[in-house]
Design an enzyme around this catalytic site. Structure first.
Site, PDB file in Angstrom:
ATOM      1  N   CYS A   1     -22.597 -12.280  44.154  1.00 47.41           N
ATOM      2  CA  CYS A   1     -22.664 -13.227  45.276  1.00 47.41           C
ATOM      3  C   CYS A   1     -23.032 -12.571  46.594  1.00 47.41           C
ATOM      4  O   CYS A   1     -23.257 -13.258  47.575  1.00 47.41           O
ATOM      5  CB  CYS A   1     -21.316 -13.921  45.436  1.00 47.41           C
TER       6      CYS A   1
ATOM      7  N   ASP B   1     -21.067 -10.780  48.457  1.00 42.18           N
ATOM      8  CA  ASP B   1     -19.921 -10.584  49.343  1.00 42.18           C
ATOM      9  C   ASP B   1     -19.550  -9.099  49.423  1.00 42.18           C
ATOM     10  O   ASP B   1     -19.830  -8.333  48.509  1.00 42.18           O
ATOM     11  CB  ASP B   1     -18.718 -11.398  48.862  1.00 42.18           C
TER      12      ASP B   1
ATOM     13  N   CYS C   1     -14.687 -12.107  41.594  1.00 39.01           N
ATOM     14  CA  CYS C   1     -14.310 -11.822  42.988  1.00 39.01           C
ATOM     15  C   CYS C   1     -13.253 -10.723  43.051  1.00 39.01           C
ATOM     16  O   CYS C   1     -13.218  -9.939  44.005  1.00 39.01           O
ATOM     17  CB  CYS C   1     -13.767 -13.072  43.659  1.00 39.01           C
TER      18      CYS C   1
HETATM   19 FE1  FES Z   1     -18.238 -13.637  46.293  1.00 41.77          FE
HETATM   20 FE2  FES Z   1     -15.939 -14.512  45.489  1.00 41.77          FE
HETATM   21  S1  FES Z   1     -17.778 -15.641  45.563  1.00 41.77           S
HETATM   22  S2  FES Z   1     -16.446 -12.501  46.044  1.00 41.77           S
END
Ligand code: FES
Length: 145
Positions: free
Chosen positions: A33, A35, A103
């Site tokens: 994602c 992140d 995540c």
């Molecule tokens: Fe990216 Fe949870 S959606 S770490």
């Protein structure tokens, strides 16, 4: 969909921030994602993690797992910290929805990256610790956007 503990850690994350002169810093990105999480360790002469702070630019599950992971590693030795896996973090949070399991990997990988950084700085070896694949290092941060 989320356990009470996940919600609680998301709303009141523990150990948020940075540490100056950290003994080890790890920054990792989640391939799925995009992140990002960064973790800072203050490790004393007995190789105990005296303090820990984190910053996560990510979803709620990433924030909650990062928060719980910092709670779990605080006061542990660098060797014990290696046992704080994403599974251990998820268990401590009473589980995550299956789509959010990835995540929780962010916290585990960031812990490994920070331990690796510490080992590189000190020359200490931790059995079982391998070079983190996804440590995005410091370079990216210095770029101008
Ligand atoms: Fe990216 Fe949870 S959606 S770490």
């Amino acid at each position: 969909m989320y356990s009470e503990k996940v919600m609680e850690h998301f709303q009141n994350p523990r150990n948020v921030g940075e540490l100056e002169n950290a003994s080890g810093v790890g920054t990792v990105g989640n391939a799925k994602c995009g992140d990002i999480m960064r973790i800072y360790f203050d490790i004393d002469e007995n190789q105990v993690i005296r303090d820990v702070k984190f910053k996560t630019f990510g979803c709620g599950a990433a924030v909650a797992t990062s928060s719980m992971a910092t709670e779990l590693v605080k006061g542990k030795t660098i060797y014990e910290a290696l046992e704080v896996t994403n599974k251990a973090v998820m268990e401590a949070l009473d589980g995550l929805p299956p789509v959010k399991v990835h995540c929780s990997l962010l916290a585990e990988e960031a812990i490994h990256a920070a331990l690796w950084d510490y080992c590189e700085k000190t020359g200490i070896k931790i059995e079982g610790l391998t070079k983190p694949k996804s440590d995005i290092g410091e370079e990216e941060e210095e770029e101008d956007y």
